[in-house]
Write a protein that holds these residues in place. Structure first.
Motif, mmCIF file in Angstrom:
data_model
loop_
_atom_site.group_PDB
_atom_site.id
_atom_site.type_symbol
_atom_site.label_atom_id
_atom_site.label_comp_id
_atom_site.label_asym_id
_atom_site.label_seq_id
_atom_site.Cartn_x
_atom_site.Cartn_y
_atom_site.Cartn_z
ATOM 1 N N VAL A 139 -9.429 -10.348 -1.060
ATOM 2 C CA VAL A 139 -10.882 -10.178 -1.049
ATOM 3 C C VAL A 139 -11.513 -11.407 -1.697
ATOM 4 O O VAL A 139 -11.072 -11.846 -2.768
ATOM 5 N N ALA A 140 -12.508 -11.982 -1.049
ATOM 6 C CA ALA A 140 -13.229 -13.123 -1.616
ATOM 7 C C ALA A 140 -14.155 -12.611 -2.711
ATOM 8 O O ALA A 140 -15.031 -11.782 -2.463
ATOM 9 N N THR A 141 -13.967 -13.095 -3.934
ATOM 10 C CA THR A 141 -14.708 -12.572 -5.083
ATOM 11 C C THR A 141 -15.269 -13.694 -5.936
ATOM 12 O O THR A 141 -14.776 -14.824 -5.940
ATOM 13 N N CYS A 142 -16.294 -13.325 -6.693
ATOM 14 C CA CYS A 142 -16.864 -14.225 -7.687
ATOM 15 C C CYS A 142 -17.586 -13.380 -8.733
ATOM 16 O O CYS A 142 -17.783 -12.177 -8.564
ATOM 17 N N ALA A 143 -18.006 -14.019 -9.809
ATOM 18 C CA ALA A 143 -18.747 -13.329 -10.857
ATOM 19 C C ALA A 143 -20.178 -13.051 -10.394
ATOM 20 O O ALA A 143 -20.741 -13.800 -9.572
ATOM 21 N N TRP A 158 -10.121 -18.539 5.710
ATOM 22 C CA TRP A 158 -11.116 -17.471 5.665
ATOM 23 C C TRP A 158 -12.514 -18.010 5.983
ATOM 24 O O TRP A 158 -13.268 -17.402 6.747
ATOM 25 N N LEU A 159 -12.842 -19.168 5.419
ATOM 26 C CA LEU A 159 -14.146 -19.776 5.691
ATOM 27 C C LEU A 159 -14.328 -20.071 7.170
ATOM 28 O O LEU A 159 -15.392 -19.787 7.748
ATOM 29 N N TRP A 200 -15.404 -19.309 -6.771
ATOM 30 C CA TRP A 200 -15.049 -18.136 -5.974
ATOM 31 C C TRP A 200 -13.688 -18.374 -5.332
ATOM 32 O O TRP A 200 -13.272 -19.515 -5.112
ATOM 33 N N GLY A 201 -12.977 -17.294 -5.045
ATOM 34 C CA GLY A 201 -11.688 -17.427 -4.396
ATOM 35 C C GLY A 201 -11.223 -16.106 -3.824
ATOM 36 O O GLY A 201 -11.804 -15.048 -4.115
ATOM 37 N N LEU A 202 -10.203 -16.173 -3.003
ATOM 38 C CA LEU A 202 -9.590 -14.978 -2.424
ATOM 39 C C LEU A 202 -8.505 -14.476 -3.363
ATOM 40 O O LEU A 202 -7.546 -15.201 -3.655
ATOM 41 N N ASN A 203 -8.678 -13.249 -3.836
ATOM 42 C CA ASN A 203 -7.733 -12.650 -4.766
ATOM 43 C C ASN A 203 -7.067 -11.433 -4.138
ATOM 44 O O ASN A 203 -7.701 -10.703 -3.364
ATOM 45 N N PRO A 204 -5.792 -11.180 -4.471
ATOM 46 C CA PRO A 204 -5.146 -9.961 -3.972
ATOM 47 C C PRO A 204 -5.955 -8.728 -4.369
ATOM 48 O O PRO A 204 -6.328 -8.581 -5.536
ATOM 49 N N GLN A 261 -9.140 -10.778 3.999
ATOM 50 C CA GLN A 261 -8.140 -11.609 4.671
ATOM 51 C C GLN A 261 -6.779 -10.966 4.442
ATOM 52 O O GLN A 261 -6.433 -10.611 3.313
ATOM 53 N N GLU A 262 -6.004 -10.792 5.494
ATOM 54 C CA GLU A 262 -4.689 -10.183 5.367
ATOM 55 C C GLU A 262 -3.611 -11.170 5.800
ATOM 56 O O GLU A 262 -3.751 -11.853 6.812
ATOM 57 N N VAL A 263 -2.545 -11.226 5.002
ATOM 58 C CA VAL A 263 -1.428 -12.132 5.268
ATOM 59 C C VAL A 263 -0.167 -11.301 5.427
ATOM 60 O O VAL A 263 0.224 -10.571 4.510
ATOM 61 N N ALA A 264 0.450 -11.380 6.590
ATOM 62 C CA ALA A 264 1.693 -10.647 6.844
ATOM 63 C C ALA A 264 2.846 -11.322 6.099
ATOM 64 O O ALA A 264 3.006 -12.540 6.154
ATOM 65 N N LEU A 265 3.639 -10.518 5.409
ATOM 66 C CA LEU A 265 4.764 -11.023 4.630
ATOM 67 C C LEU A 265 6.081 -10.495 5.201
ATOM 68 O O LEU A 265 6.147 -9.368 5.708
ATOM 69 N N HIS A 266 7.111 -11.324 5.086
ATOM 70 C CA HIS A 266 8.431 -10.977 5.603
ATOM 71 C C HIS A 266 9.490 -11.368 4.579
ATOM 72 O O HIS A 266 9.336 -12.360 3.859
#
Length: 291
Positions: free
Chosen positions: A160-164, A199-200, A231-235, A257-262
């Motif tokens: 999720v892209a977050t900031c204060a 994401w941008l 701001w940044g994308l955090n888990p 944003q979703e990242v598939a992991l293997h």
């Protein structure tokens, strides 16, 4: 061709620890003995296998020999367990992305008769460690198995892209726009980290180049966003409470944003680490978005 186990152990220790002195201390021999074993191995196979620098590194052939040494120890340790014989834990080298380490992966390491040597790298690049023979298993964004490896889908890490709140008011009071992103400082893990830029591009249809801070720490990313540095994308699991309490705001809550992991593991040692593979898959199933 057979190899002297003491020479392979010396090679592995030098490359893992970075020096002849450190390898000697671990193996309880003198640095001269380590040097003699490495020279004998190099004479046997022809050519240098260790780049003698600070730290010592491997030639491509040296990395392959060191991986072979690790694989043999893993298989021997698994055999000793199966036969209920005494033995010492084998060492397993892994390449894991920082966000998995910070959120869900570590509990999967509990309860195995193994010693872990973890290299941290971006999930888009961790498969390269497998290709080079520097690790036996990795968490990667690549679904296609590296040659000689088995691959298991784990799930998708949601970001999720977050900031204060104050940062939001300063830079996004007129909307979460391309123009605002061009001004607002962005957080980036390191030069390999393309997550924010991807994401941008997806949400704006353009490629803005915001000013950025580089911060190679998953928890540091969250702390920096909370403090208003950028701001940044955090888990999502790492910022869920901050979002609920208003310490962070989501820039586009409708656009995670979703990242598939293997999980990829070298087939030569896959049988020796079946318990670990099962534990990794269980841990992922409770923490990641299902595939």
């Amino acid at each position: 061709m057979s190899f002297d186990p003491s020479q392979l152990s010396a090679l592995d220790a030098v490359l893992r620890l970075g020096s002849f002195d450190a390898a000697a201390a671990e193996l309880y021999v003198t640095p001269s003995a380590i040097s003699q074993r490495i020279k004998a191995l190099e004479d046997r196979v022809g050519g240098a296998r260790v780049v003698r620098a600070a730290p010592c590194t491997a030639t491509p052939a040296g990395a392959r020999l060191a991986r072979h040494a690790g694989e043999v120890r893993l298989l021997e340790a698994a055999l000793a367990r199966d036969l209920e014989l005494p033995g010492t834990p084998a060492r397993l080298r892994l390449a894991i992305n920082a966000d998995s380490l910070s959120t869900w992966f570590l509990p999967a390491l509990i309860g195995h008769d193994l010693l872990f040597d973890i290299a941290v790298d971006d999930e888009s690049h961790s498969a390269d460690w497998l290709r080079r023979g520097e690790v036996s298993a990795a968490i990667t964004a690549h679904a296609r198995p590296v040659q000689g490896c088995d691959a298991f889908a784990l799930g998708r890490m949601r970001y999720v892209a977050t900031c204060a709140p104050g940062f939001y008011e300063r830079f996004f009071a007129d909307g979460v726009t391309t123009e605002a992103f061009a001004r607002a400082p962005m957080l980036q893990f390191n030069a390999k980290d393309a997550l924010q830029h991807d994401w941008l591009r997806r949400i704006t249809g353009q490629a803005p180049t915001p000013p950025l801070h580089r911060l190679p720490s998953s928890q540091g990313f969250v702390d920096a966003a909370r403090l208003g540095l950028g701001w940044g994308l955090n888990p999502e699991p790492m910022v869920r409470e901050d979002l609920a309490q208003g310490r962070l705001v989501a820039l586009r809550p409708d656009q995670p944003q979703e990242v598939a992991l293997h999980w990829q593991v070298n087939r030569l040692v896959a049988g020796a680490v079946t318990g670990l593979t099962a534990a990794v898959r269980r841990a992922a199933s409770t923490a990641l978005v299902p595939v």
